[in-house]
Design an enzyme around this catalytic site. Sequence first.
Site, PDB file in Angstrom:
ATOM      1  N   TYR A  14      -2.819  -8.595   0.907  1.00 28.93           N
ATOM      2  CA  TYR A  14      -3.888  -7.855   0.254  1.00 28.93           C
ATOM      3  C   TYR A  14      -3.670  -6.334   0.187  1.00 28.93           C
ATOM      4  O   TYR A  14      -3.334  -5.712   1.202  1.00 28.93           O
ATOM      5  CB  TYR A  14      -5.229  -8.113   0.972  1.00 28.93           C
ATOM      6  CG  TYR A  14      -6.358  -7.529   0.160  1.00 28.93           C
ATOM      7  CD1 TYR A  14      -6.882  -8.231  -0.921  1.00 28.93           C
ATOM      8  CD2 TYR A  14      -6.837  -6.253   0.417  1.00 28.93           C
ATOM      9  CE1 TYR A  14      -7.861  -7.676  -1.717  1.00 28.93           C
ATOM     10  CE2 TYR A  14      -7.819  -5.690  -0.377  1.00 28.93           C
ATOM     11  CZ  TYR A  14      -8.328  -6.420  -1.437  1.00 28.93           C
ATOM     12  OH  TYR A  14      -9.298  -5.874  -2.226  1.00 28.93           O
ATOM     13  N   GLY A  15      -3.943  -5.759  -0.932  1.00 26.49           N
ATOM     14  CA  GLY A  15      -4.115  -4.308  -1.139  1.00 26.49           C
ATOM     15  C   GLY A  15      -3.286  -3.436  -0.224  1.00 26.49           C
ATOM     16  O   GLY A  15      -2.059  -3.578  -0.148  1.00 26.49           O
ATOM     17  N   GLY A  16      -3.972  -2.531   0.435  1.00 27.76           N
ATOM     18  CA  GLY A  16      -3.314  -1.521   1.255  1.00 27.76           C
ATOM     19  C   GLY A  16      -2.458  -2.095   2.374  1.00 27.76           C
ATOM     20  O   GLY A  16      -1.603  -1.395   2.920  1.00 27.76           O
ATOM     21  N   LYS A  72      -1.022   3.119   0.925  1.00 28.71           N
ATOM     22  CA  LYS A  72      -1.465   3.754   2.165  1.00 28.71           C
ATOM     23  C   LYS A  72      -0.296   3.918   3.147  1.00 28.71           C
ATOM     24  O   LYS A  72      -0.194   4.904   3.864  1.00 28.71           O
ATOM     25  CB  LYS A  72      -2.622   2.985   2.793  1.00 28.71           C
ATOM     26  CG  LYS A  72      -3.873   2.924   1.892  1.00 28.71           C
ATOM     27  CD  LYS A  72      -4.203   4.281   1.415  1.00 28.71           C
ATOM     28  CE  LYS A  72      -5.348   4.560   0.486  1.00 28.71           C
ATOM     29  NZ  LYS A  72      -6.366   3.751   0.067  1.00 28.71           N
ATOM     30  N   ARG A  89      -8.174  -4.095   4.047  1.00 27.05           N
ATOM     31  CA  ARG A  89      -7.262  -3.552   5.049  1.00 27.05           C
ATOM     32  C   ARG A  89      -7.738  -3.938   6.446  1.00 27.05           C
ATOM     33  O   ARG A  89      -8.934  -3.946   6.713  1.00 27.05           O
ATOM     34  CB  ARG A  89      -7.172  -2.028   4.949  1.00 27.05           C
ATOM     35  CG  ARG A  89      -6.340  -1.523   3.785  1.00 27.05           C
ATOM     36  CD  ARG A  89      -6.272  -0.009   3.764  1.00 27.05           C
ATOM     37  NE  ARG A  89      -7.575   0.581   3.531  1.00 27.05           N
ATOM     38  CZ  ARG A  89      -8.376   1.061   4.455  1.00 27.05           C
ATOM     39  NH1 ARG A  89      -7.981   1.103   5.713  1.00 27.05           N
ATOM     40  NH2 ARG A  89      -9.549   1.550   4.140  1.00 27.05           N
ATOM     41  N   LYS A 107     -14.122   8.075  -5.000  1.00 28.39           N
ATOM     42  CA  LYS A 107     -13.004   8.823  -5.586  1.00 28.39           C
ATOM     43  C   LYS A 107     -12.718   8.385  -7.028  1.00 28.39           C
ATOM     44  O   LYS A 107     -12.620   9.221  -7.926  1.00 28.39           O
ATOM     45  CB  LYS A 107     -11.722   8.656  -4.741  1.00 28.39           C
ATOM     46  CG  LYS A 107     -11.759   9.399  -3.420  1.00 28.39           C
ATOM     47  CD  LYS A 107     -10.470   9.236  -2.632  1.00 28.39           C
ATOM     48  CE  LYS A 107     -10.159   7.810  -2.276  1.00 28.39           C
ATOM     49  NZ  LYS A 107     -11.156   7.115  -1.467  1.00 28.39           N
ATOM     50  N   THR A 108     -12.553   7.071  -7.224  1.00 30.29           N
ATOM     51  CA  THR A 108     -12.203   6.595  -8.570  1.00 30.29           C
ATOM     52  C   THR A 108     -13.276   7.031  -9.566  1.00 30.29           C
ATOM     53  O   THR A 108     -12.967   7.496 -10.675  1.00 30.29           O
ATOM     54  CB  THR A 108     -12.040   5.064  -8.568  1.00 30.29           C
ATOM     55  OG1 THR A 108     -10.996   4.735  -7.654  1.00 30.29           O
ATOM     56  CG2 THR A 108     -11.685   4.542  -9.951  1.00 30.29           C
ATOM     57  N   GLY A 149     -21.925  10.413 -13.362  1.00 28.05           N
ATOM     58  CA  GLY A 149     -21.723  11.497 -14.324  1.00 28.05           C
ATOM     59  C   GLY A 149     -22.496  12.763 -13.950  1.00 28.05           C
ATOM     60  O   GLY A 149     -22.028  13.886 -14.188  1.00 28.05           O
ATOM     61  N   SER A 189     -12.677   5.414   1.974  1.00 22.95           N
ATOM     62  CA  SER A 189     -12.527   4.256   1.098  1.00 22.95           C
ATOM     63  C   SER A 189     -13.892   3.779   0.598  1.00 22.95           C
ATOM     64  O   SER A 189     -14.852   3.711   1.364  1.00 22.95           O
ATOM     65  CB  SER A 189     -11.841   3.125   1.866  1.00 22.95           C
ATOM     66  OG  SER A 189     -10.576   3.568   2.302  1.00 22.95           O
ATOM     67  N   ARG A 242     -11.296  -5.994  -6.424  1.00 25.68           N
ATOM     68  CA  ARG A 242     -10.607  -4.831  -7.018  1.00 25.68           C
ATOM     69  C   ARG A 242     -10.005  -5.145  -8.373  1.00 25.68           C
ATOM     70  O   ARG A 242      -9.784  -6.298  -8.721  1.00 25.68           O
ATOM     71  CB  ARG A 242      -9.473  -4.393  -6.081  1.00 25.68           C
ATOM     72  CG  ARG A 242      -9.950  -4.000  -4.674  1.00 25.68           C
ATOM     73  CD  ARG A 242      -9.737  -2.566  -4.389  1.00 25.68           C
ATOM     74  NE  ARG A 242     -10.436  -2.122  -3.185  1.00 25.68           N
ATOM     75  CZ  ARG A 242     -10.556  -0.847  -2.854  1.00 25.68           C
ATOM     76  NH1 ARG A 242     -10.020   0.099  -3.603  1.00 25.68           N
ATOM     77  NH2 ARG A 242     -11.211  -0.498  -1.765  1.00 25.68           N
ATOM     78  N   ASP A 300      -6.681   8.432  -5.917  1.00 23.13           N
ATOM     79  CA  ASP A 300      -6.671   7.999  -4.508  1.00 23.13           C
ATOM     80  C   ASP A 300      -5.801   8.855  -3.598  1.00 23.13           C
ATOM     81  O   ASP A 300      -6.151   9.055  -2.443  1.00 23.13           O
ATOM     82  CB  ASP A 300      -6.197   6.532  -4.432  1.00 23.13           C
ATOM     83  CG  ASP A 300      -6.582   5.843  -3.125  1.00 23.13           C
ATOM     84  OD1 ASP A 300      -7.765   5.922  -2.731  1.00 23.13           O
ATOM     85  OD2 ASP A 300      -5.711   5.221  -2.489  1.00 23.13           O
ATOM     86  N   HIS A 345      -5.696  11.658   1.163  1.00 22.26           N
ATOM     87  CA  HIS A 345      -6.486  10.581   0.539  1.00 22.26           C
ATOM     88  C   HIS A 345      -7.461  11.231  -0.450  1.00 22.26           C
ATOM     89  O   HIS A 345      -8.666  11.285  -0.202  1.00 22.26           O
ATOM     90  CB  HIS A 345      -7.228   9.813   1.645  1.00 22.26           C
ATOM     91  CG  HIS A 345      -7.814   8.511   1.196  1.00 22.26           C
ATOM     92  ND1 HIS A 345      -8.835   7.888   1.888  1.00 22.26           N
ATOM     93  CD2 HIS A 345      -7.533   7.700   0.147  1.00 22.26           C
ATOM     94  CE1 HIS A 345      -9.148   6.755   1.276  1.00 22.26           C
ATOM     95  NE2 HIS A 345      -8.389   6.613   0.227  1.00 22.26           N
ATOM     96  N   ASN A 383     -15.274  -6.145  -1.640  1.00 21.74           N
ATOM     97  CA  ASN A 383     -14.071  -5.319  -1.793  1.00 21.74           C
ATOM     98  C   ASN A 383     -13.154  -5.891  -2.879  1.00 21.74           C
ATOM     99  O   ASN A 383     -11.941  -5.731  -2.836  1.00 21.74           O
ATOM    100  CB  ASN A 383     -13.321  -5.214  -0.453  1.00 21.74           C
ATOM    101  CG  ASN A 383     -12.203  -4.181  -0.489  1.00 21.74           C
ATOM    102  OD1 ASN A 383     -12.336  -3.123  -1.121  1.00 21.74           O
ATOM    103  ND2 ASN A 383     -11.093  -4.455   0.181  1.00 21.74           N
ATOM    104  N   CYS A 431     -15.996   5.242  -1.351  1.00 26.83           N
ATOM    105  CA  CYS A 431     -17.049   6.267  -1.323  1.00 26.83           C
ATOM    106  C   CYS A 431     -17.028   7.164  -2.553  1.00 26.83           C
ATOM    107  O   CYS A 431     -17.628   8.239  -2.560  1.00 26.83           O
ATOM    108  CB  CYS A 431     -16.950   7.100  -0.054  1.00 26.83           C
ATOM    109  SG  CYS A 431     -17.402   6.165   1.417  1.00 26.83           S
TER     110      CYS A 431
END
Length: 590
Positions: free
Chosen positions: A197-199, A206, A69, A252-253, A491, A248, A366, A275, A226, A364, A250
């Site tokens: 690209y992406g976002g 986004k 982004r 989440k997934t 985990g 981003s 993906r 996300d 987010h 980055n 950090c």
Amino acid sequence: MRTNGALQAWVEESARLCRPDRIVWCDGSAEEKDRLTSEALDSGDFRALDQRALPGCYLHRSNPNDVARTEKLTFICSPDKEDAGPTNNWLAPKEAYARLGSIFEGSMRGRTMYVVPFLMGPAGSPFSKVGVEITDSVYVALNMGLMTRMGEVALRQLGGSDDFTRGLHSKADLDENRRFICHFPQDNTIWSVGSGYGGNALLSKKCLALRLASALGRREGWLAEHMLIVGIEDPAGNTTYVCAAFPSACGKTNLAMLVPPASFKGWKVWTVGDDIAWLRPGPDGRLWAINPEAGFFGVAPGTSAKSNPNALAMLERGAIFTNVAETPDGRVWWEGLSDPPVACTDWRGRPWTPASAEPAAHANSRFTVSIKQCPSYSKEWENPQGVPISAIIFGARRAGVVPLVYESFNWDHGVFLGATMASETTAAATGAVGVLRRDPFAMLPFCGYNMGDYFGHWIGMGRRLQRPPRIFRVNWFMRGDDGKFLWPGFGENLRVLRWMIERCNGRGKAVETPIGLLPAPGAIEVGDLPLASGAMDRLLSIDRDGWLAALNTQDEFFGSLGPHLPRELQAEHEGLAQRLHGGPVRSGAR
Ligand code: GTP
Ligand code: SPV
Ligand code: MN
């Protein structure tokens, strides 16, 4: 299928501007997916991976100048600059339409224009929204087929209405100097040009689900965040749903599809989203969440059988990989997946060996994959009402100062914890990596209106919830003197989540400190984790000097919001300062 007059008119208007050779309406069928895939293979947008080992999996290499982004080129084009606020770039709508219009002009000559209708949220849900993206990128069209409920399902929900987000996208010539991502909240419109690209290019993500939706949520009384959404089931079969905002790249997934450590017998984790969350007060006074998306656009590097086995399992078929490395036998590789191959082809298509100076996969890089392929997929993803949220987590990437976990004293203090987030920058956006910056609610690049008003909207939301979620702050990324992470993460983060769930049930033990409620000694069970000596003490200590320094930059940031800063947050800021200076720890904590 093309019966909606407003949609038809807008497609024709866009075609007059961009002048494609042909127009293709996407219906979301399997037959269409095969056809688009062939087109992508012919055009070079896709490279086929070994179809026996990885059926339906393809590799896309983006232009090397177009790998993340671009926040500097992203604008909120509200009529009044004040509405975009000090944290957004702003362009006057007329100027933006004119400037981008001249780049869109004829940009699709020789190309196909794909019309991609998509639905954000479960079919038939009153919370869902319809968007249509017009794009000249077959890669975008194929990604949208995984990331959203694409095609007929969206047109059915739209019916004859003209209430849909209009997203116009062209790669144009991929020139950074002619790259703009512009949002027009007043017109429910996005114009994105010059990036594939992406976002920047998947306009559902986004652009719609955060920037436009946040502005819409303010008007309609809900929140677009987010955040991941995850259900945690204990051995007795009770499932607690939590949302978590991290900037981003950090975590989440990873948190959304965590695999419980071996000692957590009978615990299960259910993935609702990784996300984006749309949150609304329900009739029962609780906060309810839906995931508007249908797939993951996840960070590849660092994803391994050890860190995220669920992700690896879902990437064995039907996945699109972007900017990863390719092995000689037609499989994929990225840093952190496994021991490096002896030789492979890097993300730019150049020969690579472990002796090469640069990483094989872009930092980055993906994967795109349908949520349904996730082993921890939650069937609640389909629930039109969403899931009730018991806890909200704010996390960031901080080498120090912010402890492993603490809880807010109450809602307003929780909003303060979100508003004062700061995080080290990552490769998800162009620019320097590892620089600490303010990133309130992990929404700095995604809030579609004035950040001060956004804080006020959050404060107001708490007043409408009779049973608000508890709010926590976490930091998986604290480092020891040797520079290594003090907490094993992944985990093992379930140990921290378990304490939060106990807090929600009124059982977990906490101690009051100037910054909030920390776990009482021993309240987070560490079992036989191989922690460095003193690690837990360090992870749960209050770095008073660090917090005093943070107060100064908080002051500066809050000051930049001027009269838009809610007085509740100013009061929280002053309260923290007093407590750090030895004032009494607050009463009235729950
Ligand atoms: P976006 O898709 O950009 O919004 O990112 P995200 O927030 O979903 O981040 P993701 O889960 O993809 O993680 C990004 C990087 O952080 C990966 O390289 C992970 O391996 C790493 N990571 C995730 N969770 C942890 C954790 O608990 N500890 C540590 N040390 N690293 C983590
Ligand atoms: C992020 O950067 O937060 C992402 C990836 O989820 S992108 O789609 O590029 O925004
Ligand atoms: Mn994200």
